[in-house]
Scaffold this active site. Structure first.
Site, PDB file in Angstrom:
ATOM      1  N   LYS A   1       0.861  -1.194   0.000  1.00 30.51           N
ATOM      2  CA  LYS A   1       0.000   0.000   0.000  1.00 30.51           C
ATOM      3  C   LYS A   1       0.886   1.228   0.000  1.00 30.51           C
ATOM      4  CE  LYS A   1      -4.547   0.753   0.265  1.00 30.51           C
ATOM      5  NZ  LYS A   1      -5.577  -0.050  -0.424  1.00 30.51           N
TER       6      LYS A   1
ATOM      7  N   GLY B   1     -18.580   8.062  -0.567  1.00 27.55           N
ATOM      8  CA  GLY B   1     -17.748   8.350  -1.724  1.00 27.55           C
ATOM      9  C   GLY B   1     -18.127   7.400  -2.840  1.00 27.55           C
TER      10      GLY B   1
ATOM     11  N   ASP C   1     -21.883  11.137   5.855  1.00 27.06           N
ATOM     12  CA  ASP C   1     -20.582  11.492   5.311  1.00 27.06           C
ATOM     13  C   ASP C   1     -20.116  12.777   5.978  1.00 27.06           C
ATOM     14  OD1 ASP C   1     -19.030  10.571   2.494  1.00 27.06           O
ATOM     15  OD2 ASP C   1     -18.530  12.576   3.209  1.00 27.06           O
TER      16      ASP C   1
END
Length: 355
Positions: free
Chosen positions: A82, A186, A207
């Site tokens: 990552k 998202g 959110d």
């Protein structure tokens, strides 16, 4: 107390870390490769602000380890890695392009030891720009009718696993009359809300960007309500679906949950392993994130560019079978689903190491 950068690196059991500071752009890069037993490391790159460089590095390390488990549990020929890019200020236009181009130079220097793609803060447009400067970008081929195929397949896989969890908990996977709270709308969260609403679920969406939550709610035009982020953990629902950032399930938030199932797309959802025990103790079924959120991997990375959309969807829907198997074994052995899923991932790694 957060450990220093050098202590974090010294204590980590991964293969390597790459640390780079992009001068003039004021952004740190932390690239972590956790394990390459099954193949070269593959994982997304995220761009976001952090309170400290140490926090950004720790996030990269934890996410890389999660990618190792994610690849292993589906027996894919990839290792866990990552990358986190932590700018000190918002970047746009030519400055953002420059950042991506300098990052591409790092990927090129690694020569394929790490292949990457979209993640939080990195759009398909960003990934396409990167691909103009490095060959080490994955999952960019077009899927007819989908602007964001990675997000769609991730959400579809989560829905398949979520429905299996409902069947284990309530005896049916029918979404009619079920309330699903999606935290973070998202790209992936918005798709999950849409897919669940199409199948009759009542949606709660939340959110940090309230306008984004309201836009998703308006687009669904059904039984959907917007929940203030401050109240999200105490909202009553059947399924809590974390689809934002990681480590949202901790000692404080788990105690507030009013749901029967936790099943979402976010990576690294548990702050500690003990939080899985606490969820179980509260009678909440937790579906391990690295098993349920593999949709983009299954639908894009593994199948390649020549497979039909129907075949992709069929393969992604089989994530439900994986979750079903984990939950059945969990019940049969009286072990946590996280224990079963981790054992399966480790078994795949151990098998490769001994062959």
């Amino acid at each position: 107390m957060m450990r220093s950068l050098d202590r974090l690196i010294a204590d980590w059991a991964g293969v390597m870390t790459v640390v780079r500071y992009f001068k003039g752009i004021d952004a740190w890069l932390f690239l972590a490769v956790h394990d390459v037993t099954l193949g070269p490391a593959v994982g997304g790159t995220r761009i976001q602000r952090y309170d400290s460089s140490e926090e950004a590095l720790l996030d990269a390390m934890r996410l890389a380890e999660a990618m190792t488990r994610k690849w292993a549990i589906i027996s894919a020929p990839c290792g866990g890695g990552k990358a986190v890019i932590a700018p000190q200020r918002p970047l746009s236009g030519s400055e953002r392009h420059r950042l991506l181009e300098e990052y591409a130079c790092v990927l090129n220097a690694l020569g394929g030891a790490f292949r990457t793609g979209e993640d939080v803060g990195v759009s398909r447009k960003d990934a396409l720009h990167l691909s103009n400067h490095t060959p080490w970008i994955s999952g960019l081929f077009e899927v007819p009718g989908l602007d964001e195929p990675s997000a769609y397949y991730t959400a579809r896989g989560v829905l398949a696993g979520l429905r299996v969890a409902l069947r284990h908990e309530f005896g049916t996977d029918d979404l009619h009359g079920r309330t699903i709270l999606v935290q973070g709308v998202g790209k992936v969260g918005a798709w999950l809300a849409c897919l669940a609403a199409e199948r009759g679920a009542r949606l709660l969406v939340s959110d940090l960007d309230r306008k984004r939550a309201e836009k998703v709610a308006d687009g669904l035009r059904g039984q959907v309500s917007v929940v203030n982020p401050r109240h999200v953990y105490g909202a009553e629902c059947d399924v809590f679906a974390p689809c934002a950032l990681g480590r949202v399930l901790n000692q404080v938030t788990v105690a507030r949950l009013r749901c029967r199932v936790v099943a979402g797309a976010a990576n690294d959802q548990l702050a500690t392993e003990e939080d899985a025990v606490t969820l179980h103790g509260r009678g909440i079924l937790y579906v391990p994130d690295f098993a349920i959120n593999t949709g983009a991997i299954v639908g894009l990375d593994e199948l390649g560019p020549t497979v039909t959309p129907t075949d992709r969807e069929r393969a992604v829907d089989e994530i439900g079978d994986l979750v079903d198997s984990i939950l059945h074994e969990s019940r049969a052995r009286a072990e946590l689903p996280t224990t079963i899923a981790r054992e399966r991932a480790e078994r795949a790694l151990r098998h490769e190491r001994t062959t």
